[in-house]
Design an enzyme around this catalytic site. Structure first.
Site, mmCIF file in Angstrom:
data_model
loop_
_atom_site.group_PDB
_atom_site.id
_atom_site.type_symbol
_atom_site.label_atom_id
_atom_site.label_comp_id
_atom_site.label_asym_id
_atom_site.label_seq_id
_atom_site.Cartn_x
_atom_site.Cartn_y
_atom_site.Cartn_z
ATOM 1 N N TYR A 1 -5.858 6.009 4.593
ATOM 2 C CA TYR A 1 -6.032 5.012 4.011
ATOM 3 C C TYR A 1 -5.519 3.748 4.353
ATOM 4 O O TYR A 1 -6.440 3.048 4.337
ATOM 5 C CB TYR A 1 -5.671 5.467 2.337
ATOM 6 C CG TYR A 1 -5.711 4.803 1.874
ATOM 7 C CD1 TYR A 1 -6.933 4.323 0.829
ATOM 8 C CD2 TYR A 1 -4.587 4.116 1.066
ATOM 9 C CE1 TYR A 1 -6.843 3.007 -0.016
ATOM 10 C CE2 TYR A 1 -4.402 3.152 -0.135
ATOM 11 C CZ TYR A 1 -5.783 2.717 -0.127
ATOM 12 O OH TYR A 1 -5.516 1.355 -1.184
ATOM 13 N N ASP B 1 -9.201 6.466 -0.678
ATOM 14 C CA ASP B 1 -8.127 7.064 -1.261
ATOM 15 C C ASP B 1 -8.431 7.985 -2.928
ATOM 16 O O ASP B 1 -9.595 8.200 -2.906
ATOM 17 C CB ASP B 1 -6.907 5.929 -2.798
ATOM 18 C CG ASP B 1 -7.741 4.801 -3.207
ATOM 19 O OD1 ASP B 1 -8.733 5.166 -3.423
ATOM 20 O OD2 ASP B 1 -6.668 4.544 -3.696
ATOM 21 N N GLU C 1 0.527 -1.052 -0.052
ATOM 22 C CA GLU C 1 0.147 -0.270 -0.417
ATOM 23 C C GLU C 1 0.797 1.147 0.379
ATOM 24 O O GLU C 1 -0.006 2.787 -0.273
ATOM 25 C CB GLU C 1 -0.827 -0.049 0.797
ATOM 26 C CG GLU C 1 -1.841 -1.367 0.776
ATOM 27 C CD GLU C 1 -2.572 -0.385 -0.155
ATOM 28 O OE1 GLU C 1 -3.182 0.646 -0.210
ATOM 29 O OE2 GLU C 1 -3.779 -1.348 -1.238
#
Length: 398
Positions: A139, A157, A56
């Protein structure tokens, strides 16, 4: 369960929230599509929180196809959180070389050190603890919590905000930080509580492949029957996003200096600030090169009268002699230009080439080295440096 706070966030807008039955139908339809169409990606092989976390962070501002080889190499070098925490910074930066936004990998290591010292080397499972780690925002907290630990926490996002804004025709400006709370509130309502990780990833996949910014393929969308913007034909009006400020232009002269042994002068940048601890060819500010010359900023990258070019070259020689105690023989004009965009800055680098004899070599500042190209792989080069080197090879290595 929806909190009053979440309800208030949704009620701030003219948004008609779906009834429970419609939400269930949406989840079922959406996850059935994801089960069939989900992308095969190396970080989706299991629910390991460390692997999810690294992926991520890498995927921020970076395309999936670009990330995959970096991710595989990174996990090979640092297979456990403890390996990342103990990694030598030069090795760490080299593994990240080319991905850009190097603060990401520095924060990764700082967070790994936190995990080792505060959580016995294991990723914490509590979202509040996850959010306390360096470089992890809402996020990434949602991504790790939902994908690794199956907690119904949204990961919002740009892709997700685009999908949700079209589903409900939300007109809030997604460029404003305060708008995120609205989208998180809606996502909290519709996320599947039993498969939250799959739901978040389905949102990401849909936003990157079908519900794209300018050319959404709505006829292929598995959830178009739920989409208010599709029904009204206003898909391209969402999301609403104000234009961000233009990156500030900064002008440099880049000095590629070679000695008779075929080595090039490299300089290590300071330990703080942009491109910290990375290696570049010397970069001199344009202001220092046009002092006492009636020129405007930006002229190094444009044609100049001969007397001005001579003045700039004289100042370049003086600055290099003062800073590095060397006196190369220069090409009279820059041989190429490099433009490199950061998130807030746009660098324009006019590249000058100089060569000098070994007899004139003197002791360099401690942050500088003569390095042969065969050894460049041992040094971490940021994007501007890599572009300058490619320009040099194109011009001279024929």
């Amino acid at each position: 369960m929806t909190t009053n706070k979440k309800v208030n966030e949704i009620n701030k807008l003219d948004v008609t929230m779906w009834q429970p039955q419609k939400i269930e139908e949406f989840r079922s339809t959406f996850l059935s599509w994801y089960d069939l169409e989900k992308r095969t990606l190396p970080w989706r092989e299991n629910n390991n929180p460390y692997r999810i976390w690294v992926s991520e962070i890498m995927l921020q501002q970076t395309r999936v196809d670009t990330v995959i080889p970096y991710y595989l190499n990174f996990m090979k070098l640092f297979p456990k959180i403890s390996d990342l925490a103990a990694a030598d910074e030069d090795v760490l930066l080299k593994a990240w070389e080319g991905l850009g936004y190097y603060s990401r990998v520095r924060n990764l290591q700082k967070a790994a050190i936190q995990i080792v010292s505060e959580f016995d080397g294991e990723m914490p499972q509590n979202p509040t603890d996850i959010a306390s780690l360096k470089g992890i925002g809402p996020y990434t907290t949602g991504a790790i919590s939902s994908m690794a630990f199956q907690l119904p926490i949204p990961a919002v996002d740009g892709n997700v905000m685009r999908v949700v804004s079209r589903l409900f025709e939300i007109s809030e400006d997604i460029a404003k930080p305060a708008s995120r709370k609205i989208f998180e509130a809606v996502m909290t309502e519709i996320i599947d509580p039993h498969k939250p990780g799959d739901f978040n990833q389905a949102m990401m996949d849909l936003g990157s492949s079908i519900c794209t910014p300018t050319t959404p393929t709505c006829n292929l969308c598995p959830i178009n029957q739920f989409c208010a913007a599709f029904e009204s034909g206003k898909m391209l009006e969402y999301p609403v996003k104000s234009k961000k400020k233009k990156a500030k232009p900064v002008y440099y002269a880049g000095a590629i200096i070679q000695n008779e042994s075929g080595e090039f002068l490299l300089e290590k940048r300071p330990s703080e600030g942009l491109l910290a601890n990375m290696w570049t060819f010397p970069l001199l500010t344009e202001e220092s090169l046009i002092k006492d010359i009636p020129l405007k900023i930006g002229t190094l990258n444009a044609a100049m009268p001969q007397e001005f070019e001579d003045g700039v070259l004289k100042n370049l020689s003086s600055e290099v002699k003062t800073s590095y105690s060397i006196e190369p023989i220069w090409l009279k004009k820059p041989f190429a230009e490099v433009i490199h965009l950061f998130s807030h800055l746009k660098w324009y680098i006019a590249i000058y080439y100089g060569k000098m004899s070994n007899e004139m070599l003197t002791e360099l500042p401690e942050n500088c080295l003569w390095v042969h190209p065969s050894d460049f792989s041992n040094y971490t080069f940021p994007g501007p440096q890599q572009k300058m080197w490619q320009k040099y090879l194109t011009k001279f290595d024929k």
